[in-house]
Design an enzyme around this catalytic site. Structure first.
Site, mmCIF file in Angstrom:
data_model
loop_
_atom_site.group_PDB
_atom_site.id
_atom_site.type_symbol
_atom_site.label_atom_id
_atom_site.label_comp_id
_atom_site.label_asym_id
_atom_site.label_seq_id
_atom_site.Cartn_x
_atom_site.Cartn_y
_atom_site.Cartn_z
ATOM 1 C CG ASP A 35 12.293 -4.550 3.216
ATOM 2 O OD1 ASP A 35 13.026 -3.896 4.029
ATOM 3 O OD2 ASP A 35 11.550 -5.302 3.795
ATOM 4 C CE LYS A 92 13.592 -6.720 7.595
ATOM 5 N NZ LYS A 92 13.065 -5.848 8.540
ATOM 6 N N GLY A 164 4.316 -6.620 5.864
ATOM 7 C CA GLY A 164 4.142 -7.441 4.911
ATOM 8 C C GLY A 164 2.468 -7.289 4.249
ATOM 9 N NE ARG A 176 -3.450 8.558 14.934
ATOM 10 C CZ ARG A 176 -3.699 10.025 14.837
ATOM 11 N NH1 ARG A 176 -3.226 10.967 15.865
ATOM 12 N NH2 ARG A 176 -4.128 10.426 13.913
ATOM 13 N N GLY A 225 3.656 -1.981 6.844
ATOM 14 C CA GLY A 225 2.460 -1.687 6.095
ATOM 15 C C GLY A 225 2.384 -0.335 5.165
ATOM 16 N N GLY A 246 8.930 -1.918 3.223
ATOM 17 C CA GLY A 246 9.297 -3.273 2.987
ATOM 18 C C GLY A 246 8.829 -3.875 1.595
ATOM 19 C CB SER A 247 5.924 -6.118 0.827
ATOM 20 O OG SER A 247 6.647 -6.883 2.066
#
EC number: 4.3.3.6
Lengths: 305, 201
Positions: A35, A92, A164, A176, A225, A246-247
């Protein structure tokens, strides 16, 4: 081997086929998609060895912190990122917002992410992705959701995780779960696949294909995450074919170094010696939020169906 | 006598498809990420993927010199798409720090056909491979702009806006295509390469 996904074209050239859309995702396998919110961050990502960047206005951690309606990014900002790097650029669109997707295709982005990280534009319908030349990636928390997105034309799936947060537990759970559900399908006798399709709320033909091949018909990445090289490697060992971060990179203490470390960890995800080496001296990871502490209405993974 | 062992450079990209295609033509195919794994193979495939990422990982994990040495010693190498870029002596529209192996005397242009919306499928005949034209899949593909004497042009685009662009070449034991035969289940090019590897041993 993959099945042919388009008729023999004879002498003609054809664009936007399922094969070139899905094939694009095959080329990203084993890689990290990062990101970025500025051209400068895009350059850092490319320097670190990212296989693609995801252009967006705010990373999920900021969307979460600032609230409000979150939309497609400004075309000028996306253009700036396209100009800044030579690797593929994704962007996005809101769930169901087919006009944002039309604009992104017109800008020349290489992949559209119909993303739960943005505020949904339609709470009943996702975008008809077959109607586009540009390929789409969509999030999924389970196999049925993944197959519904593929039915709508998604050419790549990513597990959703909880964007995030820097908390990898939901990404783990989704990977999983998808893996378990595929394994279960493969173990079923043929005459039970009809009911399995009904339960998964997905077309029988697609369910049968997954049962026979033991995998999705499109590439499966992970997202949501992932904050450390170890997180990325764990998701790869759980069966992800690549990683969205991402973050986790640009909210950390040393983005360039962390980005490069996550790239190496993704390639050598099964080699603890390499993982130990690349995990050293990365500085602060992003400050995380435990998914359990986020009130239910603010959980992004629950957007989409 | 054992059959040839062919490695697939497994740093990033569509490694699995190349391994499956090589297995499909009866070859012992293995992923290669380390110099020791390279030592155990008779030939190497460089898959499709992101060439800038591969180029970095090749340096970081110490594969550049071993691969260059094997190429100099005559090891056959086949590159598809990003693999073609990795085999090119000169790359246009690449990153300034991007480097391939000491491979084919050619200049390739990266992402030459355009962005992903310009990716396409088209028939391409490859000289030396019998049968109908390949149903070639081009994904943000490079083309070859110039070749040195001694580089054979094996295939060109036959129609459309990029007509006559060179998309398949061979120089000695080195083979490269802009397109991805590994995505279509057409195993003829992998058989051609496996024969080349067997002949070179």
């Amino acid at each position: 081997m993959p099945e042919p996904t388009s008729p023999n074209a004879g002498d003609a050239q054809v664009w936007g086929t399922a094969r070139v859309k899905r094939g694009m995702a095959e080329m990203l396998k084993g890689g990290v998609i990062m990101d970025v919110v500025t051209a400068e961050q895009a350059r850092i990502a490319e320097d670190a060895g990212a296989v693609a960047v995801m252009a967006l206005e705010r990373v999920p951690a900021d969307i979460r912190a600032q609230g409000g309606v979150s939309r497609m990014s400004d075309p000028d900002m996306i253009d700036g990122i396209i100009q800044a790097v030579s690797i593929p650029v994704m962007a996005k669109a809101r769930i169901g917002h087919f006009v944002e997707a039309q604009i992104l295709q017109s800008l020349g982005v290489d992949y559209v992410d119909e993303s739960e990280v943005l505020t949904p534009a339609d709470y009943a319908n996702h975008i008809d992705k077959w109607a586009f030349t540009v390929p789409f990636v969509c999030g999924a928390t389970n196999l049925g959701e993944a197959l519904r997105r593929i039915t709508e034309g998604a050419a790549m799936i990513r597990s959703k995780g909880e964007a995030g947060t820097g908390d990898v537990s939901n990404a783990t759970m989704h990977m999983r779960r998808i893996r378990q559900e595929i394994a279960r399908l493969s173990s079923l006798p043929a005459d039970e696949l009809f009911v399995a399709a009904k339960e998964l709320q997905a077309p029988y033909e697609l369910v049968r294909e997954v049962a026979e091949t033991g995998k999705l018909p499109v590439v499966l990445f992970t997202a949501g995450g992932i904050a450390t090289p170890a997180d990325a490697a764990m998701m790869m060992q759980l069966g992800a074919e690549g990683v969205f971060v991402g973050s986790g990179i640009f909210k950390s203490g040393n983005p360039a170094q962390r980005a490069a470390a996550i790239v190496k960890a993704t390639t050598f995800h099964d080699d603890p010696d390499v993982l130990a080496k690349v995990s050293r001296g990365l500085g602060e990871a992003m400050v995380g939020i435990n998914v359990d502490e986020i009130p239910q209405p603010h959980r992004l993974a629950e957007r989409g169906w | 006598m054992r059959g040839p062992v062919i490695g697939v450079l497994a740093l990033q990209g569509d490694v699995r498809e190349h391994l499956a295609a090589l297995t499909g033509v009866g070859v012992d195919a293995r992923p290669v990420r380390r110099p020791a794994e390279l030592d155990a193979v008779d030939g190497l495939v460089i898959p499709g993927g992101e060439s800038t990422t591969m180029s970095k990982l090749v340096d970081i994990f110490g594969l550049r010199e071993p691969v260059d040495k094997r190429i100099a010693a005559g090891m056959p190498v086949y590159g598809s798409c990003a693999g073609m870029i990795m085999l090119a002596a000169e790359v246009l529209d690449g990153r300034p720090d991007q480097r391939g192996f000491a491979g084919i005397g050619m200049t390739v242009r990266r992402n030459a056909f355009g962005r992903q919306v310009d990716s396409f499928e088209a028939p391409v005949r490859v000289a030396g491979v019998d049968g109908p034209a390949f149903h070639a899949v081009f994904i943000r593909a490079p083309w070859v702009e110039r070749v040195d004497p001694g580089v054979e042009v094996l295939g060109r685009v036959t129609g459309g806006p990029a007509v006559d662009r060179v998309v398949a070449v061979r120089q000695g034991n080195l083979l490269a295509t802009s397109f991805h035969p590994e995505l279509t289940g057409d195993l003829r090019l992998h058989r051609y390469f496996a024969d080349l590897v067997a002949a070179a041993r």
